[in-house]
Enzyme design. Sequence first.
Site, PDB file in Angstrom:
ATOM      1  N   HIS A 355       0.840  -1.207   0.000  1.00 53.66           N
ATOM      2  CA  HIS A 355       0.000   0.000   0.000  1.00 53.66           C
ATOM      3  C   HIS A 355       0.870   1.251   0.000  1.00 53.66           C
ATOM      4  CE1 HIS A 355       0.847   0.628   4.298  1.00 53.66           C
ATOM      5  NE2 HIS A 355       0.600  -0.668   4.473  1.00 53.66           N
ATOM      6  N   HIS A 366      -9.348   9.902   4.862  1.00 55.06           N
ATOM      7  CA  HIS A 366      -8.674   9.989   3.569  1.00 55.06           C
ATOM      8  C   HIS A 366      -9.148  11.301   2.957  1.00 55.06           C
ATOM      9  CE1 HIS A 366      -8.407   5.382   3.759  1.00 55.06           C
ATOM     10  NE2 HIS A 366      -7.219   5.875   4.031  1.00 55.06           N
ATOM     11  N   GLU A 384       2.675   5.861   7.190  1.00 48.45           N
ATOM     12  CA  GLU A 384       2.278   4.547   7.677  1.00 48.45           C
ATOM     13  C   GLU A 384       2.877   3.406   6.855  1.00 48.45           C
ATOM     14  OE1 GLU A 384      -1.926   3.665   6.954  1.00 48.45           O
ATOM     15  OE2 GLU A 384      -2.164   5.672   6.131  1.00 48.45           O
ATOM     16  N   TYR A 388       4.130  -7.013   5.852  1.00 41.53           N
ATOM     17  CA  TYR A 388       3.119  -8.037   6.113  1.00 41.53           C
ATOM     18  C   TYR A 388       3.665  -9.374   5.595  1.00 41.53           C
ATOM     19  CZ  TYR A 388       0.730  -3.593   6.266  1.00 41.53           C
ATOM     20  OH  TYR A 388       0.394  -2.300   6.546  1.00 41.53           O
ATOM     21  N   ARG A 397       2.538  -2.571  11.096  1.00 41.18           N
ATOM     22  CA  ARG A 397       2.337  -1.252  10.477  1.00 41.18           C
ATOM     23  C   ARG A 397       2.428  -0.212  11.582  1.00 41.18           C
ATOM     24  NH1 ARG A 397      -2.048  -2.060   7.889  1.00 41.18           N
ATOM     25  NH2 ARG A 397      -3.660  -1.108   9.201  1.00 41.18           N
ATOM     26  N   GLU A 399       2.055   4.112  12.277  1.00 34.17           N
ATOM     27  CA  GLU A 399       1.484   5.294  11.622  1.00 34.17           C
ATOM     28  C   GLU A 399       1.379   6.453  12.598  1.00 34.17           C
ATOM     29  OE1 GLU A 399      -2.608   6.435   9.151  1.00 34.17           O
ATOM     30  OE2 GLU A 399      -2.547   4.668  10.441  1.00 34.17           O
TER      31      GLU A 399
END
Length: 940
Positions: A355, A366, A384, A388, A397, A399
Amino acid sequence: MKYQQIDPVLFSTNRARFTAQMKPKSIAFFNANDEMPRNGDANFIFRQNSDLFYLSGIDQEQTILVLFPDAPLPKYREILFVRKTNEHIAVWEGHKYTKDEARAASGIQSVYWTEDYNSIIPMLMNHCETVLVNINENDRFVSDVPYRELRFAQQMKAAYPGHHFERSGPVLAQLRSIKHDIEIKLMQRAMDITEKAFRRVLRFVKPGVMEYEIEAEITHEFIRKRANGHAYTPIIASGPSACVLHYTENNRECKAGEVILLDFGAEYANYAADLTRCVPVSGEFTERQRDVYNAVLRVMKAATKMLIPGNTIEKYHVEVGKCMEEELITLGLISKEDVKNQNPELPAYKKYFMHGTSHFLGLDVHDIGDRYQPMQPGMVFTCEPGIYIPEEGLGIRLENDILVTSKTPIDLMSAIPLEIEDIEELMREAQHHVVNVRLLIIILKYGILNYNASATVNDGTCSYAAVNLPLTEKTLLSSPLIDETSGVEFVNGKLWTFNDSGNSNSIYRVDTSSSTVFQTVQITNATNVDWEDMTSNDNHLFVGDFGNNAGNRQNLKIYRVAIGSLAPGATTVAADIINFSYSDQTSFPTEQNNNNFDCESMIFFNDSIHLFSKNWVDKQTRHYVLPNSPGTHVAQYRETLNVGYLVTSASIQKFGVIALIGYDNSATRPISLYMLYDYKNGLFFNGNKRKFNLSTEFVHGQVEGVDFFNTSYAYISNEKYVNGGTVVPKLKTFSLEPFLPAAFMFSKPDAEFISNSTTICKNGFIAFTDQSLNNPTSWQWIFSGGTPSVSFQQYPQVQYLSPGVYSVTLIAGNGAGFDTIVKANIITIKDIPAAGISSNGINAFCTGDSVTLNANPGPGLTYQWKRNSTDIPGAVNTTYFAKLPGNYSCSVVNDCGATLSNIINLTENAIPLVPVVVTEQSLVCMNTSGISYGVYRIMV
């Protein structure tokens, strides 16, 4: 609403910035979100349309905002329609806005009930040409539901097919991406609440806990801290679930040895926080988990530094990918060969980091913004990165939310524990209740001190490592006159001091460049029992007689002297007297240099006097507050700070930075200074704290006074010191500039500008000159109708291609913040005249008569009439009386050029000469006086 009312200046500023970019004769509409049905007769919880809220601050269903800057009447330029309430609605749904409440919340004066919409808008539509509709243009938005704004746009196009329709989205994306200071504070509040929830979770997590139980703990903390709720559906993903990017089931048991990925954020006043942390279920990370975690953390720190003006999201993601590539190679997840043979469109690192690293954040988690636009100060992004590894059941992760500034990025979540050691220690405290040395460090770090060496903004609990602060010797002080100088205070740029402990009841104005004493003023009604510090406000100088080495004084005083009485030449003054005692001192035994009720420091803040105790026993300082008015008062205890030395003087500068100076009476006699700032609610010890080492008393003597001369430069005084050597009284200086954020050293800009002209012809240029105060370092200009429409230069030149009246907006910024000024309709762009002539209705005249011709009038125009394309001498007025047949026109001139009008052909009719027998009469011509002439048919 749970949140406190927002300053309506935010919404007024937002509307002004938006309307400044509207074309002439444009009208814009913004609708509240639908009340979405859940099932049965129930609705989902209402959430306001972000654009409507951004422009109005109204958080209620069935609201409509209409902006029409060129409306024929001023009252229709901003219109707010709100739902009309009644007793039934009040009983079943609760309170709704009154018109006055809507005005107060939005700053909009023209407020109507929504039911009045259809009687007002059709009339306004006759006066506009362009309609701005507000459809959802977030590039992540996909919906099969025809939402309210979309239905509204379709209805308006059907009802007004002759109008031109445009989108408001591009303008709002640009405006909303750059946050106002008020927005930053609201977002910071959402992040503060998020921090509290994360700390709560750290105390709760253990093996066997269900993911939904963790979600419940977060929700509990959000609601109790006045958040709207979650800014988005929280992700509580333990073990392998963390490898599902949008996992929201949150129904799995958290098992020992696993890591939980927590992605959540509070929404406060509709503004979002977005946090991700990973914590070990058992309280400690395994070696492999630790390696992956630290790899992600290194990428996060590197990525944060890239969030700077001029960078773009696209370029930024490429560079972050390179960082991640190196970490994945080190972890053994990909190889250099994989990188060498990778598809450039699908880099090898994407297998484990699939991502993006950052997105805009604001009213939406967002948030809208142009990812291809260079980053600008005032933008807020998440940061972030993640790794994985499904085959290992491990997803990490991390952030934080980052504010872009003109200098270095500001981590708005720097107060939230992030390092592995901090998370493990906080979890260990909760799970085992073991107090050890390491735990005490963490308690200090995140409870009392919260040390963060790179922090610039904090949640009210940050500190820094102690550093050495050099002192510069300024001058000797007069000796022996003021050998026991204690407090110092600048009053109107002049430095005053006095002696302590039973000396004269006089104050002295001293030279800061020599040992000269310019003035001695005796306070006639005062006794110097133990004078210790000075402070002042705009009207008074305060002299504190509260030295209490034995701890047994019950005659503590502060003398209040009118500053006006300290004019040059004055030798005596009388003072008002403030008597006080401490709220927590109930007994008064004599304990010489062995009590905690001595005091040598005070400042003036928020109309009160604030005292800082000199604790001989525990070397802490307690903060007390008392009124500044004469009389007898009780100094109320507020808080305690473990400074580790005896505080002997205090000072505060204009932006609230406090200096506490003092010494430790241990063998080495160190001198220290605490700098306090960025605190909240008048609690000075809950903000940023930085401690400085100032050498020792053997070098600088016993420091007794400190006072700021400006926002970063301060003076220190010492009394004569004899202890293995002699240090005479001196003034010394130091600067805190290297250690203070800009917002605490100078004011944010006061935006202002002028232009070299306000009226020009189309295609011309106007030069704008920034005149903002307080040294701005960034400028954003918005030129409605101009080319360019946006500029970031200090002194831009703008071309205007179309006639009209335009507004200009300047957003000036510096390290301390931003200020916006909107000058509405100050630029007039002229075209060559729209020339045209008309007659008085007659294009034929009789002999000897005339026809009146009129040209379109206008200010600043000149006229030249023509007959058969030839100038008519002297015919230079708006009106011309034509007496001859021919083709008439008029050349109309202004300073932009000339235009030739249309042509009117005039013919002449003559009067018949021979009268004959009347058999039949018909009208031949009529002169300008209304007299008719006839022609007769002759009978033969």
